[in-house]
Scaffold this active site. Structure first.
Site, PDB file in Angstrom:
ATOM      1  CG  HIS A 139      -4.128  10.585   1.978  1.00 30.82           C
ATOM      2  ND1 HIS A 139      -5.615  10.279   3.464  1.00 30.82           N
ATOM      3  CD2 HIS A 139      -3.115  10.173   2.207  1.00 30.82           C
ATOM      4  CE1 HIS A 139      -5.021   9.688   3.989  1.00 30.82           C
ATOM      5  NE2 HIS A 139      -3.898   9.120   3.380  1.00 30.82           N
TER       6      HIS A 139
ATOM      7  CB  THR B 115      -7.596  -5.034   2.428  1.00 32.08           C
ATOM      8  OG1 THR B 115      -6.527  -4.834   2.921  1.00 32.08           O
ATOM      9  CG2 THR B 115      -7.362  -3.585   1.782  1.00 32.08           C
TER      10      THR B 115
ATOM     11  CD  GLU C 167      -6.484   4.467   4.740  1.00 28.68           C
ATOM     12  OE1 GLU C 167      -5.467   3.651   4.184  1.00 28.68           O
ATOM     13  OE2 GLU C 167      -5.168   5.769   5.453  1.00 28.68           O
TER      14      GLU C 167
ATOM     15  CD  GLU D  57      -5.520   3.043  -0.568  1.00 25.68           C
ATOM     16  OE1 GLU D  57      -4.731   2.138  -0.924  1.00 25.68           O
ATOM     17  OE2 GLU D  57      -5.385   2.773   0.923  1.00 25.68           O
TER      18      GLU D  57
ATOM     19  CE  LYS E 211      -3.976   2.076   7.632  1.00 31.16           C
ATOM     20  NZ  LYS E 211      -4.439   3.354   6.602  1.00 31.16           N
TER      21      LYS E 211
ATOM     22  CD  GLU F 267      -8.215  12.294   3.469  1.00 29.61           C
ATOM     23  OE1 GLU F 267      -7.718  13.623   2.964  1.00 29.61           O
ATOM     24  OE2 GLU F 267      -7.569  11.363   3.387  1.00 29.61           O
TER      25      GLU F 267
ATOM     26  CG  ASP G 260      -2.098   1.008   1.216  1.00 29.99           C
ATOM     27  OD1 ASP G 260      -2.211   1.851  -0.210  1.00 29.99           O
ATOM     28  OD2 ASP G 260      -2.298   1.425   1.675  1.00 29.99           O
TER      29      ASP G 260
ATOM     30  NE  ARG H 285      -8.335   6.452   9.147  1.00 33.45           N
ATOM     31  CZ  ARG H 285      -7.421   6.217   8.286  1.00 33.45           C
ATOM     32  NH1 ARG H 285      -6.412   5.635   8.331  1.00 33.45           N
ATOM     33  NH2 ARG H 285      -8.001   6.533   7.277  1.00 33.45           N
TER      34      ARG H 285
ATOM     35  CG  ASP I 106      -5.931   0.496   3.303  1.00 37.52           C
ATOM     36  OD1 ASP I 106      -5.616  -0.771   4.292  1.00 37.52           O
ATOM     37  OD2 ASP I 106      -5.007   1.196   4.022  1.00 37.52           O
TER      38      ASP I 106
ATOM     39  CD  GLN J 159      -3.534   4.111  10.551  1.00 34.94           C
ATOM     40  OE1 GLN J 159      -4.496   4.115  10.173  1.00 34.94           O
ATOM     41  NE2 GLN J 159      -2.749   4.934   9.850  1.00 34.94           N
TER      42      GLN J 159
HETATM   43 CA    CA Z   1      -4.600   3.556   2.606  1.00 37.18          CA
END
Ligand code: CA
Length: 446
Positions: free
Chosen positions: A154, A277, A219, A221, A273, A393, A147, A257, A253, A260
């Protein structure tokens, strides 16, 4: 091989400009008719490969058995009878192109039609399954998943939460940042995602806790599949890098948080993570993406030029004009029959680093990529409000929750929430094309 951009298909729904699966697109999938279901989000031994056309999936296994591919090399015919795409990928770009050209010929409107065309068309039509009745499976066996973090917007949005004065770290403009993800927990769109437990620290407490994540996020992606391997020790030059890619899919993904942010220093993402996925069922071949190739957005004048090994010619079309959208549906919204709300919309062309640069950088130390490996873009965000690819975000780290039409508020995902990524391409003179959807619903921690 460039395909005729004006040709239409005898499959009527392929010519519907809103459906997203025209004759010129022809993405691959693995599927079984609904009657043979048993989906678990992973590979399925009885799956057939298929190609999307209009509202249907054309069965490649059946096509091969019917003899309609017999002018293609034996290894390509054999690959069409596999349950996943890896064998076809291993045949190489000339074979990918030959098969795609053959599928195009079988599906295009023939004028004038001979009785032979009519018979052939009837045979091909008998090998179609409505998409709505199919159960999808993972189309690719992926051994390795990397990844990246290729969206400047971002990286800036996230960096600003922690370092308002200096959101980007000094290495960002010099190399595509990435980490090794976990291939075993790649699941197909539609697979439920269980909220993970983990260790994290609540700000006001002095010691960490071990409990279910309270800051679960998505996420938005895009995954690029490696189709051509490099051997151990072999570097892939930037000029050759795109030729090593087979195609693109959507990828979510999922990210815890809280886990993480406690675990990531100093070695990067780990259990925040690796619990799941999600990938979309459709794999869009690079050839189909040709009309949507574009230059990446220009770098800021103050940024360093890429080093020689990562430098692409100025005219390189290494970006993709593909719009990405994320939607949220809560349990209450579904009870009230409300449509999902859009969270963010961004465009893949706004990446700072191209997939070609990611691949070249990945192999720059001699690391060998395998057929089926995934290089993921990292969260794709734009510069404008409404273009962020994650809740982290959008809600500024959870401080500014979203207000939903039900009156509910969301800083992060709750149990029962469903996130769906969509992707599509628009190009003048061509119908809209779709990357399909990548969906997952959050289950309570077990
Ligand atoms: Ca990611």
């Amino acid at each position: 091989m460039p395909l005729d951009s004006i040709a239409t298909s005898w499959v009527g729904t392929a010519n519907d400009p809103e459906r997203g699966f025209p004759l010129q697109w022809l993405p691959y999938c693995a599927f079984t008719p609904a009657a043979a279901s048993g989906a678990d989000g992973l590979a399925h031994p009885a799956a057939h490969l298929g190609v999307g056309i209009g509202a249907f999936i054309l069965d490649l296994h059946g096509l091969r058995a019917s003899g309609l591919l017999r002018d293609l090399p034996e290894e390509v015919q054999s690959a069409c009878s596999a349950a996943q795409l890896n064998a076809l990928m291993s045949c190489g770009p000339a074979a990918w192109s030959a098969l795609r050209g053959r599928l195009f010929d079988l599906l295009k409107t023939a004028e004038p039609r001979s009785s032979r065309d009519t018979d052939r068309q009837r045979l091909v039509a008998s090998l179609m399954t409505p998409m709505a009745q199919a159960v999808f499976h993972k189309a690719v066996c992926t051994e390795n998943y990397t990844d990246f973090y290729a969206s400047l917007h971002h990286a800036t949005n996230v960096g600003r939460l922690f370092r308002p004065e200096r959101p980007l770290l000094p290495n960002y403009a010099w190399l595509p940042i990435g980490y090794h993800g976990r291939a075993s927990s790649l699941v197909l769109s539609g697979t439920a995602v269980r909220r993970p437990y983990g260790q994290y620290k609540i700000a006001a407490e002095s010691a960490p806790v071990f409990q279910a994540s309270a800051r679960l996020d998505y996420e938005m992606e895009v995954a690029a599949y490696v189709g051509v391997e490099n051997s151990l020790g072999e570097r892939v030059r930037i000029e050759e890098a795109t030729k090593h890619l087979f195609g693109l899919s959507l990828l979510n993904d999922w990210s815890a948080r809280d886990i993480q942010s406690w675990e990531y220093q100093p070695l990067g993402p780990f259990l925040g993570k690796s619990f799941a996925t999600s990938i979309s069922p459709w794999v869009v071949p690079m050839e189909a993406l040709a009309p949507y190739r574009t230059k990446l957005a220009p770098r800021a004048a103050a940024d360093p030029a890429p080093m020689a090994y990562l430098a692409e010619p100025e005219e390189a079309l290494s970006g993709f004009n593909i719009t990405l959208e994320a939607y949220l549906s809560t349990a209450r919204m579904r009870e009230q029959a409300m449509a999902p709300v859009r969270l963010g919309r961004a465009n893949l062309r706004d990446l700072y680093w191209s997939f070609a640069q990611m691949l070249t950088h990945h192999t720059s130390n001699g690391c060998n990529l395998r057929v089926g490996d995934i290089l993921a873009s990292g969260t794709v965000s734009g510069e404008q409000p409404g273009s962020q690819g994650s809740l982290l975000e959008m809600t500024r780290g959870g401080d500014d929750p979203l207000c939903l039409p039900t009156g509910e508020r969301r800083a992060f995902l709750e149990d029962g929430d469903e996130v769906s990524l969509r992707g599509y391409g628009d190009c003048t003179g061509l119908p809209r094309v779709s990357l399909g959807e990548c969906t997952g619903r959050i289950l309570a921690a077990g």
